[in-house]
Design an enzyme around this catalytic site. Structure first.
Site, mmCIF file in Angstrom:
data_model
loop_
_atom_site.group_PDB
_atom_site.id
_atom_site.type_symbol
_atom_site.label_atom_id
_atom_site.label_comp_id
_atom_site.label_asym_id
_atom_site.label_seq_id
_atom_site.Cartn_x
_atom_site.Cartn_y
_atom_site.Cartn_z
ATOM 1 N NE ARG A 86 -3.431 -0.191 2.898
ATOM 2 C CZ ARG A 86 -3.797 -0.365 4.123
ATOM 3 N NH1 ARG A 86 -3.312 0.205 5.136
ATOM 4 N NH2 ARG A 86 -4.679 -1.361 4.333
ATOM 5 N NE ARG A 155 -1.374 2.388 9.639
ATOM 6 C CZ ARG A 155 -2.309 1.461 9.397
ATOM 7 N NH1 ARG A 155 -3.280 1.528 8.581
ATOM 8 N NH2 ARG A 155 -2.237 0.378 10.327
ATOM 9 C CE LYS A 229 -5.145 0.081 11.921
ATOM 10 N NZ LYS A 229 -6.118 -0.967 11.074
ATOM 11 C CE LYS A 231 -6.925 3.837 9.700
ATOM 12 N NZ LYS A 231 -7.931 2.751 9.287
ATOM 13 C CB CYS A 453 -13.535 -4.235 2.969
ATOM 14 S SG CYS A 453 -13.946 -5.799 3.387
ATOM 15 C CB CYS A 459 -8.469 -9.332 3.935
ATOM 16 S SG CYS A 459 -8.515 -8.912 5.658
ATOM 17 C CB CYS A 498 -14.022 -9.131 9.428
ATOM 18 S SG CYS A 498 -12.686 -7.637 9.628
ATOM 19 C CB CYS A 502 -11.594 -2.007 5.674
ATOM 20 S SG CYS A 502 -10.370 -2.538 6.949
#
Ligand code: SRM
Ligand code: SF4
Length: 591
Positions: A86, A155, A229, A231, A453, A459, A498, A502
């Site tokens: 990514r 990110r 993370k 954001k 996603c 994934c 899930c 995302c």
């Protein structure tokens, strides 16, 4: 630590947990042990017999912008390791040279697709170990990077980049690049491993000062980086295309009332986040709090203050509880505002009004504020690829090669071809048509505002299909809505495999969250401006029963809605309160 000097000073190394204190999460120990984040990555890369990285290195490689995965469709015949890479693209802006290089890397080293992410970046899937080096270097060669695209760091920074929506867009994009660069870690191993010790001069690319050489310990992140993370997103009212309230750090642009073309400053938002785990009530989606207003020139100080407050106060013992949203929830917005003010050394003013009235992308041709044109293109689940019916990947390559237009990725996984002169429009439309890509009526409203996603097969956390199933479900939606006479109604549908969230399903008017193979929890009640969380309506619904569950509520929406009432608002006004009442009645009977 809560003075202004803490902006640049790193936290002291964390001592091994004393027996009474809760144990640090495993990742914390890994980061302490090797703050260069290099692990044994270089050795594994050099070993021709190794097809995968060790368990520890699986954590380090995320900071370098890639994940170790395996093709889940092929597990029965043994795990085949592949990698997902990514990159970072503040505001999703891609120069023509970058686009052509990214496309070429996807063809040569990945699965011949480019995946637009829900945070305006690109992912390359299905890369084998020998392809990692060429892709990382290829991305670097066109002045982009994968550094800190993943891992316990800040990110990719999202920002509105649709040229027609506001005169403030270019000013906000400039600030998003500033913040992105200011929050980049200086991890030494990254450049040593991938770029032969040369640091990428992201600033120099724009004629600004190059960054300083890398110090031994990260001046902003310290030895152990962030608890998890982090954001950041910008938004320009009235458009909330970045889902700004779902970010750890949000900047909402405020124009000068005396001169609407001038960006005065930002309202500061903090503490949004969506990830949760099924059956764990300690984890939940949360919208950010609005902390106050500050002038534009202080943006880097404010961004660093929020990041360092998180660095110092986030939970390093439990990764499920480690996001900034839990700090805000538990310590409160007033406390956090004080913490930010102490770190910057100036008070935040009262927030300015920020009326959001819409979200989503513009499709088709539109005139930019500078007189040129942009073309908004719907990209199903963000996947740029060639199929028998549509050769989007080939068409985009031809267009960018011939017309050198800029590509801008949107937060809803679509793209814009920007800065197009009037003279090039007809040819671009013709190239797309030749490859089966329409410019007008690209998709029904329910499809063009949907997101999914990746989930299967790449994934490792996916519990159910998402990107591969949503198009089929949207066929059913389109049939159903047409039968109800609602074919062109706007309806925001999002799906994830899930509960990690995302594709931001908890903001959708109808959200689907994978529970188990072929089973989804259904959420209703997000708003068309994406300013409100939805709520669970049904749990563990089999794919084939989804429409059976939704038909009655869609029918009621048609028959009972107030004039112009969006589905999410209708569900909040009727369906969800009725569900609450039914649950309360059932509980009363049981007691
Ligand atoms: Fe995500 C983990 C894909 C946006 C919350 N996410 C993952 C991983 C890397 C799976 C893993 O850890 O092994 C997924 C890779 C799948 C694959 O094969 O590509 C993955 N996330 C994505 C992308 C590609 C989804 C998409 O449809 O585009 C998005 C990449 C964005 C980017 O360019 O950086 C992506 N992820 C998000 C968002 C939405 C957002 O940020 O606006 C969220 C919810 C917001 C949030 O962070 O709270 C999100 N991803 C997660 C989580 C849950 C985090 C949590 O707080 O619990 C995980 C799991 C984790 O980190 O352990 C996760
Ligand atoms: Fe994977 Fe879950 Fe994120 Fe989908 S939501 S990409 S299944 S982690």
């Amino acid at each position: 630590m809560s003075d202004a000097s803490s902006l640049s000073s790193a936290p002291a190394p964390v001592a091994p947990a004393a027996s009474a204190a809760p144990a640090l999460a495993k990742n914390e120990l890994l980061k302490q042990r090797d703050p260069s984040l290099g692990g044994a990555i270089a050795a594994t890369l050099a070993d021709p017999n190794a097809d995968r990285f060790s368990e520890d290195d699986e954590q380090f490689i995320k900071f370098h912008g890639f994940y170790q995965q395996d093709d889940r469709d092929k597990r029965k015949t043994g795990k085949q390791y592949i990698f997902m890479i990514r990159n970072r693209l503040p505001g999703g802006v891609v120069t023509p040279e970058q686009y052509l290089a990214f496309d070429d890397l996807a063809t040569r080293y990945a699965n011949n697709t480019l995946r637009i992410t829900s945070r305006q970046a690109f992912q390359w899937h299905g890369v084998v170990k020998s392809g990692l080096g060429p892709i990382m270097r290829g991305i670097h060669d066109v002045l982009s990077t994968t550094l800190a695209a993943c891992g316990d760091v800040a990110r990719n920074v999202m920002a509105p980049s649709t040229p027609a929506t506001s005169v403030l867009v270019e000013q906000v994009l400039e600030d998003s690049r500033l913040v992105s660069t200011a929050l980049l870690p200086r991890a030494t191993a990254y450049h040593q491993i991938w770029i032969d010790g040369q640091e990428l001069n992201l600033h120099g690319a724009r004629g600004e000062e190059p960054r300083e050489p890398q110090p031994a310990e990260d001046p902003l992140y310290g030895r152990t980086y962030l608890p998890r993370k982090f954001k950041t997103a910008f938004a320009i009212p009235p458009l909330n295309d970045t889902d700004v309230f779902t970010n750890c750090l949000g900047f909402v642009a405020i124009a000068d009332p005396a001169n609407p073309d001038r960006l005065l400053g930002y309202n500061l938002l903090a503490g949004g986040g969506l990830g949760m785990s099924h059956g764990n009530k300690e984890t939940y989606p949360r919208l950010a709090d609005v902390l106050g207003f500050f002038p534009r020139e202080r943006i880097v100080e404010v961004a660093k203050a929020v990041l360092t407050a998180y660095r110092d106060h986030g939970d390093r013992t439990n990764r499920k509880h480690a996001r900034l949203k839990y700090v805000l929830e538990e310590k409160g917005a007033a406390w956090f505002r004080g913490e930010v003010e102490a770190r910057t050394g100036f008070p935040l003013a009262a927030p300015a009004p920020m009326p959001f009235t819409r979200q989503g992308d513009l499709f088709g041709w539109h005139r930019q504020t500078d007189g040129r044109f942009f073309l908004g293109l719907y990209v199903e689940a963000g996947r740029i690829k060639d199929t028998a019916q549509r050769q989007l990947k080939t068409a985009l390559r031809r267009i960018v090669e011939q017309h050198r237009v800029e590509v801008r990725l949107t937060p809803s996984q679509n793209l814009l071809l920007a800065n197009v002169p009037e003279a090039a429009r007809a040819d671009i439309t013709a190239i797309l048509a030749e490859h089966g890509v329409p410019v007008e009526n690209q998709a029904r409203a329910v499809r063009s505002s949907s997101m999914a996603c990746p989930s299967m097969p790449t994934c490792g956390l996916g519990l159910a299909e998402s990107e591969r199933f949503l198009p089929t479900l949207l066929d059913a939606f389109e049939t159903e809505l047409a039968a109800l006479g609602l074919a062109d109604e706007e309806l925001i549908v999002r799906m994830t495999g899930c509960p990690n969230g995302c594709a931001r399903p908890y903001m959708a008017e109808i959200g689907f969250v994978g529970r188990a193979p072929n089973k989804y929890n259904i959420y209703l009640g997000g708003s068309e401006t994406c300013l409100r969380l939805n709520r669970e309506f049904r749990a563990s619904v089999k794919s084939e029963d989804i429409m059976k569950e939704l038909r009655p509520v869609l029918t009621r929406w048609r028959d009972e809605r107030l004039p112009g009432e969006h589905f999410g608002d209708f569900a909040q006004r009727t369906i969800l309160p009725e569900l609450d009442a039914a649950k309360a009645a059932a509980t009363a009977v049981a007691n």
